[in-house]
Each structure stands twice: as C-alpha cells, then as structure tokens.
Design a protein around this motif. Structure first.
Motif, PDB file in Angstrom:
ATOM      1  N   ARG A   1      33.652  67.504  36.948  1.00  0.00           N
ATOM      2  CA  ARG A   1      34.458  68.225  35.977  1.00  0.00           C
ATOM      3  C   ARG A   1      35.244  67.256  35.098  1.00  0.00           C
ATOM      4  NH1 ARG A   1      37.851  72.678  38.805  1.00  0.00           N
ATOM      5  NH2 ARG A   1      35.727  73.286  39.343  1.00  0.00           N
ATOM      6  N   MET A   2      35.772  66.195  35.721  1.00  0.00           N
ATOM      7  CA  MET A   2      36.495  65.196  34.946  1.00  0.00           C
ATOM      8  C   MET A   2      35.586  64.520  33.922  1.00  0.00           C
ATOM      9  SD  MET A   2      39.579  65.377  35.972  1.00  0.00           S
ATOM     10  CE  MET A   2      39.342  67.091  36.420  1.00  0.00           C
ATOM     11  N   ASP A   3      34.346  64.238  34.344  1.00  0.00           N
ATOM     12  CA  ASP A   3      33.397  63.627  33.435  1.00  0.00           C
ATOM     13  C   ASP A   3      33.090  64.556  32.260  1.00  0.00           C
ATOM     14  OD1 ASP A   3      31.462  61.966  36.042  1.00  0.00           O
ATOM     15  OD2 ASP A   3      33.322  61.401  35.038  1.00  0.00           O
ATOM     16  N   ARG A   4      33.039  65.836  32.542  1.00  0.00           N
ATOM     17  CA  ARG A   4      32.823  66.800  31.464  1.00  0.00           C
ATOM     18  C   ARG A   4      33.993  66.800  30.489  1.00  0.00           C
ATOM     19  NH1 ARG A   4      30.419  72.003  34.858  1.00  0.00           N
ATOM     20  NH2 ARG A   4      28.308  71.166  35.166  1.00  0.00           N
ATOM     21  N   PHE A   5      35.198  66.652  31.007  1.00  0.00           N
ATOM     22  CA  PHE A   5      36.362  66.575  30.134  1.00  0.00           C
ATOM     23  C   PHE A   5      36.288  65.325  29.256  1.00  0.00           C
ATOM     24  CE2 PHE A   5      39.101  69.111  33.329  1.00  0.00           C
ATOM     25  CZ  PHE A   5      38.664  70.309  32.773  1.00  0.00           C
ATOM     26  N   ALA A   6      35.867  64.210  29.843  1.00  0.00           N
ATOM     27  CA  ALA A   6      35.723  62.984  29.065  1.00  0.00           C
ATOM     28  C   ALA A   6      34.683  63.167  27.961  1.00  0.00           C
ATOM     29  CB  ALA A   6      35.332  61.822  29.975  1.00  0.00           C
ATOM     30  N   ALA A   7      33.580  63.826  28.290  1.00  0.00           N
ATOM     31  CA  ALA A   7      32.540  64.090  27.291  1.00  0.00           C
ATOM     32  C   ALA A   7      33.073  65.006  26.195  1.00  0.00           C
ATOM     33  CB  ALA A   7      31.317  64.709  27.965  1.00  0.00           C
ATOM     34  N   ALA A   8      33.892  65.995  26.575  1.00  0.00           N
ATOM     35  CA  ALA A   8      34.469  66.905  25.586  1.00  0.00           C
ATOM     36  C   ALA A   8      35.405  66.160  24.645  1.00  0.00           C
ATOM     37  CB  ALA A   8      35.205  68.034  26.298  1.00  0.00           C
ATOM     38  N   VAL A   9      36.200  65.252  25.182  1.00  0.00           N
ATOM     39  CA  VAL A   9      37.091  64.440  24.347  1.00  0.00           C
ATOM     40  C   VAL A   9      36.270  63.612  23.372  1.00  0.00           C
ATOM     41  CG1 VAL A   9      38.685  62.479  24.371  1.00  0.00           C
ATOM     42  CG2 VAL A   9      39.008  64.359  25.978  1.00  0.00           C
ATOM     43  N   PHE A  10      35.198  63.012  23.855  1.00  0.00           N
ATOM     44  CA  PHE A  10      34.355  62.179  22.990  1.00  0.00           C
ATOM     45  C   PHE A  10      33.738  63.012  21.872  1.00  0.00           C
ATOM     46  CE2 PHE A  10      30.241  60.416  21.788  1.00  0.00           C
ATOM     47  CZ  PHE A  10      30.590  59.117  21.458  1.00  0.00           C
ATOM     48  N   VAL A  11      33.195  64.167  22.206  1.00  0.00           N
ATOM     49  CA  VAL A  11      32.534  65.009  21.196  1.00  0.00           C
ATOM     50  C   VAL A  11      33.540  65.472  20.155  1.00  0.00           C
ATOM     51  CG1 VAL A  11      31.365  67.214  20.827  1.00  0.00           C
ATOM     52  CG2 VAL A  11      30.669  65.735  22.727  1.00  0.00           C
ATOM     53  N   LEU A  12      34.718  65.924  20.605  1.00  0.00           N
ATOM     54  CA  LEU A  12      35.745  66.374  19.656  1.00  0.00           C
ATOM     55  C   LEU A  12      36.170  65.224  18.745  1.00  0.00           C
ATOM     56  CD1 LEU A  12      37.801  68.453  18.606  1.00  0.00           C
ATOM     57  CD2 LEU A  12      39.352  67.717  20.448  1.00  0.00           C
ATOM     58  N   ALA A  13      36.426  64.054  19.329  1.00  0.00           N
ATOM     59  CA  ALA A  13      36.862  62.908  18.534  1.00  0.00           C
ATOM     60  C   ALA A  13      35.779  62.493  17.537  1.00  0.00           C
ATOM     61  CB  ALA A  13      37.207  61.743  19.460  1.00  0.00           C
ATOM     62  N   LEU A  14      34.549  62.470  17.981  1.00  0.00           N
ATOM     63  CA  LEU A  14      33.453  62.086  17.088  1.00  0.00           C
ATOM     64  C   LEU A  14      33.309  63.087  15.949  1.00  0.00           C
ATOM     65  CD1 LEU A  14      31.174  60.070  16.563  1.00  0.00           C
ATOM     66  CD2 LEU A  14      29.688  61.501  17.984  1.00  0.00           C
ATOM     67  N   LEU A  15      33.419  64.364  16.252  1.00  0.00           N
ATOM     68  CA  LEU A  15      33.312  65.404  15.225  1.00  0.00           C
ATOM     69  C   LEU A  15      34.401  65.233  14.170  1.00  0.00           C
ATOM     70  CD1 LEU A  15      32.008  68.032  14.211  1.00  0.00           C
ATOM     71  CD2 LEU A  15      33.584  69.281  15.689  1.00  0.00           C
ATOM     72  N   VAL A  16      35.639  65.016  14.604  1.00  0.00           N
ATOM     73  CA  VAL A  16      36.752  64.835  13.664  1.00  0.00           C
ATOM     74  C   VAL A  16      36.487  63.636  12.758  1.00  0.00           C
ATOM     75  CG1 VAL A  16      39.187  64.175  13.500  1.00  0.00           C
ATOM     76  CG2 VAL A  16      38.476  65.937  15.135  1.00  0.00           C
ATOM     77  N   ARG A  17      36.008  62.546  13.315  1.00  0.00           N
ATOM     78  CA  ARG A  17      35.808  61.324  12.544  1.00  0.00           C
ATOM     79  C   ARG A  17      34.627  61.437  11.583  1.00  0.00           C
ATOM     80  NH1 ARG A  17      38.844  61.121  16.364  1.00  0.00           N
ATOM     81  NH2 ARG A  17      40.340  59.452  16.820  1.00  0.00           N
ATOM     82  N   VAL A  18      33.577  62.090  12.016  1.00  0.00           N
ATOM     83  CA  VAL A  18      32.426  62.272  11.125  1.00  0.00           C
ATOM     84  C   VAL A  18      32.795  63.194   9.968  1.00  0.00           C
ATOM     85  CG1 VAL A  18      30.104  63.254  10.968  1.00  0.00           C
ATOM     86  CG2 VAL A  18      30.698  61.768  12.893  1.00  0.00           C
ATOM     87  N   VAL A  19      33.515  64.275  10.264  1.00  0.00           N
ATOM     88  CA  VAL A  19      33.958  65.173   9.199  1.00  0.00           C
ATOM     89  C   VAL A  19      34.856  64.433   8.211  1.00  0.00           C
ATOM     90  CG1 VAL A  19      35.404  67.192   8.716  1.00  0.00           C
ATOM     91  CG2 VAL A  19      33.713  67.288  10.557  1.00  0.00           C
ATOM     92  N   TYR A  20      35.761  63.610   8.715  1.00  0.00           N
ATOM     93  CA  TYR A  20      36.638  62.817   7.844  1.00  0.00           C
ATOM     94  C   TYR A  20      35.819  61.921   6.923  1.00  0.00           C
ATOM     95  CZ  TYR A  20      39.943  59.119   6.542  1.00  0.00           C
ATOM     96  OH  TYR A  20      40.689  58.198   5.849  1.00  0.00           O
ATOM     97  N   ASN A  21      34.787  61.291   7.467  1.00  0.00           N
ATOM     98  CA  ASN A  21      33.974  60.369   6.668  1.00  0.00           C
ATOM     99  C   ASN A  21      33.087  61.094   5.666  1.00  0.00           C
ATOM    100  OD1 ASN A  21      33.815  57.221   7.363  1.00  0.00           O
ATOM    101  ND2 ASN A  21      34.556  58.335   9.163  1.00  0.00           N
ATOM    102  N   LEU A  22      32.704  62.319   5.985  1.00  0.00           N
ATOM    103  CA  LEU A  22      31.827  63.071   5.088  1.00  0.00           C
ATOM    104  C   LEU A  22      32.600  63.915   4.079  1.00  0.00           C
ATOM    105  CD1 LEU A  22      29.019  64.216   7.556  1.00  0.00           C
ATOM    106  CD2 LEU A  22      29.058  62.217   6.028  1.00  0.00           C
ATOM    107  N   THR A  23      33.914  63.945   4.193  1.00  0.00           N
ATOM    108  CA  THR A  23      34.750  64.697   3.243  1.00  0.00           C
ATOM    109  C   THR A  23      35.684  63.754   2.501  1.00  0.00           C
ATOM    110  OG1 THR A  23      36.309  65.212   5.045  1.00  0.00           O
ATOM    111  CG2 THR A  23      34.619  66.868   4.523  1.00  0.00           C
ATOM    112  N   VAL A  24      36.735  63.276   3.181  1.00  0.00           N
ATOM    113  CA  VAL A  24      37.710  62.391   2.534  1.00  0.00           C
ATOM    114  C   VAL A  24      37.038  61.120   2.021  1.00  0.00           C
ATOM    115  CG1 VAL A  24      39.831  61.072   2.869  1.00  0.00           C
ATOM    116  CG2 VAL A  24      39.571  63.306   3.971  1.00  0.00           C
TER     117      VAL A  24
END
Length: 436
Positions: free
Chosen positions: A6-29
C-alpha cells in the motif's frame, strides 16, 4: 506485506500526480519556450559536446565557465530525442517527480505514512519545485541530487548495520552534485562536518566516522578527478569543476547594484554594471586560460569595491539575505516571466506568490518544534545555514532557494505533525477529565 504494498502504491500515486502537474506546466505555461540566457549556453555547450566532441560555447574554444553534467546530459538527450529542448524539460519533469517521491519516503521514515502522503502531495503541487522544470537551468537536477543525498544520509544514520551500498550511493551523489554546480564541492566539507558531529554525539563510533570520512569523500573526488584533469589541460590551472565566481562577485558588488532599491540589489552582468573592467576581455573568443584570468581580475575588482564601500555593505548584505525569501521567482528566462499574459502563467504566478508563505511559516515552526530531535534533521539545519550564508556572500534571489525547497516542505510537514500530536494529546486529556 500488504501494508508495504500500500505504501508503494502511495509512492506511485505521488509520482504520477507530480509528473502530471509538471507535464501540464510544460505544455501550457512553457509551451512556446525557447532557451535564452544561461539555458541557451547549457544547450549550446551540450550540442557542441556531442556534435563536435568539444566542451565549448563559441566555436571550438574550450570553456571552463560551466559545470559539465547538465550540458552533457542535454547533449546526450539530443542524441536520443533530437535537439528540441522539450525532451530535456520532460526529463526534468521525471526527475522532479522523483524528488517528490523521495520527500514522501523521507517523511514516512521520519514521521508516519499519513504525513508522508501529505508531504508528497504538497511537493507534487508546490510551485517552488515544478516551475524549474520549464527551463533548461540546472536547478531541478541539483535539487534532485541534494534531496536524494539527504535521504541517503538519513538512512545511513538510522540503519543499525551500516550499509556499504548507502555509503557508495552517498559518494556518487556528492560527486554528481559537484559536477552539476561548483558549489556542490561544499557538500563534501558539509558531509565531513556532519560525520564529526554525529561522532561527537556518539551516534556513530569514531572508527566508522574515520572510515566514512575518508572513503566517501575520496570516492566523490575520484569521480570529479577526470574533469579536473581536463580543466588543467585546457586552462593550465587547477580547477576542480568550473570558474565563474568572479563574474558573480563583480556583478553583485558594484555602484549600479548598490544604488538600486533593496529588492533589486541582486546581480547585474559586469558587461553592463562594470563595462570598464569587462570590456578588457573578448566576448566570444575568450578561451579557458582567458576565462580564468578574467575571473581572477573580477574577484580582485569586487574585493576592492567592498573595501572602499564599507558603509554600503550592511544594506547590501541585508538585501541579499531578505531577497532569498521573496515568495515568487522572477527570472528573465522563466516561462512565467517570458509569457506573463497567458492564463496559465497568471494562475501559476498567483500560486508562486501565495503558496510559499504558509510553507515558510510552517517550516519556521518546524525548526522550533523539531529541536528535541535535532540529530535527525542535522543535515537539514546545516544546509539551511549554508544556503543562507552563500546568498548573503554572493547575492540573494528566490531561485537560490530551489535546492532547499524540499527541506522546507519536510520541516513544514514536521510542524503539521507536531500540531496534530498536540491536538491529539489535548483531546485525550479532555476525554480523561470528562471520564473522571
């Protein structure tokens, strides 16, 4: 086993959320971003390195003005994905998302799983981290290595059986930090000081302190040695990583900067601020030996200015310290400043001005509440002091805060944990008093 999964899943969720935010930032701003200023130099050196096999900025003239790792990585990425800077920025997105995961893992061991998830999500959404993925500066790379080093050393401190693997990883990270920025070498000194304090506190026995104090720095320096030898060959001077401190000092200590408002007492290129000194050197044909001579003269002139302007130094040094903590980052090449009229840029600019303030306040409270457990956060305290000291000595801008932003998030989470514990104790005490 189920809890660990479960902890590993949380780590994966953090990574996916962080990556999504950064990719959106790069493709917009940063959608229309093209490298300028330092970014352009990093890119040009990297492309020249892989195409002409020369670490050069202009033509085939070797340079010692930049640390090698980030330009070389840009060049290697261009071999795989082509010369577009977008792929280098997406690489930074992955790297910064991994930094968020390291923050999550660190807080999980330092505090608990719930606070770790809060820290990971906060890091994923924190503009003080993801804005640097939108340009080709070295901030994201350096911050990743530094955060990883802090976590590795925390693990090394708390493992009952000291791990050779962790020591090797620490040595590698120290070397990579130094090859990313020249001031990364200071981390080797900081590591030795950290060891000595832990030995004094009897957390490490002195035999282990001696072994780690010799073994880890030696391996880190061996990693740097080939580049130092290359610098000696092209510059005829011992230069471990790169030069450039003279340019920083002369651009910080001059009449033009000293007479600006406090929030602009930062740095102005010597070509503009002290042209009578800078014009003595060629702009595009200055080779490695010329660069070293230029930096020596710049340092000499900046020290002369300090000695003859002692009355202005207190205000200037105070401005350096204060400007480090201005919430929003403003740089000529930052996408939010390059494209301020975009809706996405306006949203991010609001977040940049608002979000850091509660983080700073919580981090300050975390410094106070964590004093009983100062040994666990010793390296954090040392890094904060060194970062502030460097900013005072050279100049302060919010960008220089980038490497310690993850540390501020860890301290802020510590403060939240302390408040939650206090509220739980109060509630428990109230229940007991009601029962009696």
């Amino acid at each position: 086993m189920l809890m660990r999964l479960r902890m590993d899943r949380f780590a994966a969720a953090v990574f996916v959320l962080a990556l999504l935010v950064r990719v959106v930032y790069n493709l917009t701003v940063a959608a229309h971003y093209l490298p300028l200023h330092d970014s352009q130099q990093y890119r040009d050196i990297g492309l020249h390195f892989v195409q002409a096999h020369c670490f050069c900025l202009h033509g085939n003239i070797p340079t010692v003005g930049r640390a090698p790792l980030w330009p070389v990585l840009i060049g290697l990425l261009s071999l795989i994905f082509g010369p577009s800077d977008l792929f280098a920025r997406l690489f930074l997105c992955v790297l910064d998302a991994t930094t968020c995961v390291i923050i999550y893992l660190w807080v999980r061991e330092l505090l608990n799983a719930r606070l770790a998830l809060l820290a990971g999500i906060s890091a994923a959404l924190y503009p003080g981290l993801y804005i640097y993925t939108g340009w080709l500066y070295s901030e994201t790379l350096y911050t990743f290595f530094l955060t990883a080093l802090c976590y590795v050393l925390y693990r090394l401190q708390h493992k009952h059986q000291r791990s050779v693997g962790l020591a090797l990883l620490a040595a590698g990270l120290l070397g990579l930090l130094s090859l990313t920025r020249p001031n990364g070498l200071l981390m080797v000194v900081l590591f030795v000081a950290w060891l000595l304090i832990l030995g004094w506190q009897k957390i490490f026995n002195w035999r282990l302190v001696l072994r780690l104090g010799i073994f880890v720095p030696l391996l880190a320096l061996l990693l740097i040695a080939p580049w130092a030898w290359r610098n000696y060959l092209v510059a005829q001077r011992f230069l471990p990583v790169a030069t450039g401190d003279g340019t920083v000092l002369l651009g910080s200590y001059n009449d033009q900067v000293a007479h600006k408002p406090w929030d602009q007492m930062t740095w102005l290129n010597p070509l503009r601020s002290v042209p009578q000194v800078a014009d003595a050197f060629p702009l595009y044909t200055c080779d490695a030996r010329c660069e070293v001579g230029r930096e020596d003269l710049y340092k000499e002139k900046s020290l002369q200015w300090m000695q003859t302007h002692l009355n202005e130094m207190p205000a200037l040094l105070t401005a350096h310290a204060v400007n480090l903590w201005v919430p929003a980052v403003h740089e000529a090449d930052l996408p939010t400043d390059r494209f301020p009229d975009q809706l996405s840029s306006r949203i991010v600019l609001i977040l940049m001005n608002v979000v850091p303030i509660p983080i700073f306040l919580l981090a300050a409270w975390g410094l106070i509440t964590s004093r009983r457990y100062w040994r666990d956060l010793l390296l954090v305290y040392m890094l904060l002091l060194v970062t502030i000291g460097q900013s005072v000595a050279f100049y302060g801008v919010p960008r220089f805060r980038a490497p310690i932003e993850p540390l501020l998030l860890v301290l802020a989470t510590y403060a939240i944990g302390s408040c939650a514990s206090y509220m739980a104790r109060r509630q428990h005490a109230n229940v007991e008093s009601t029962c009696t």
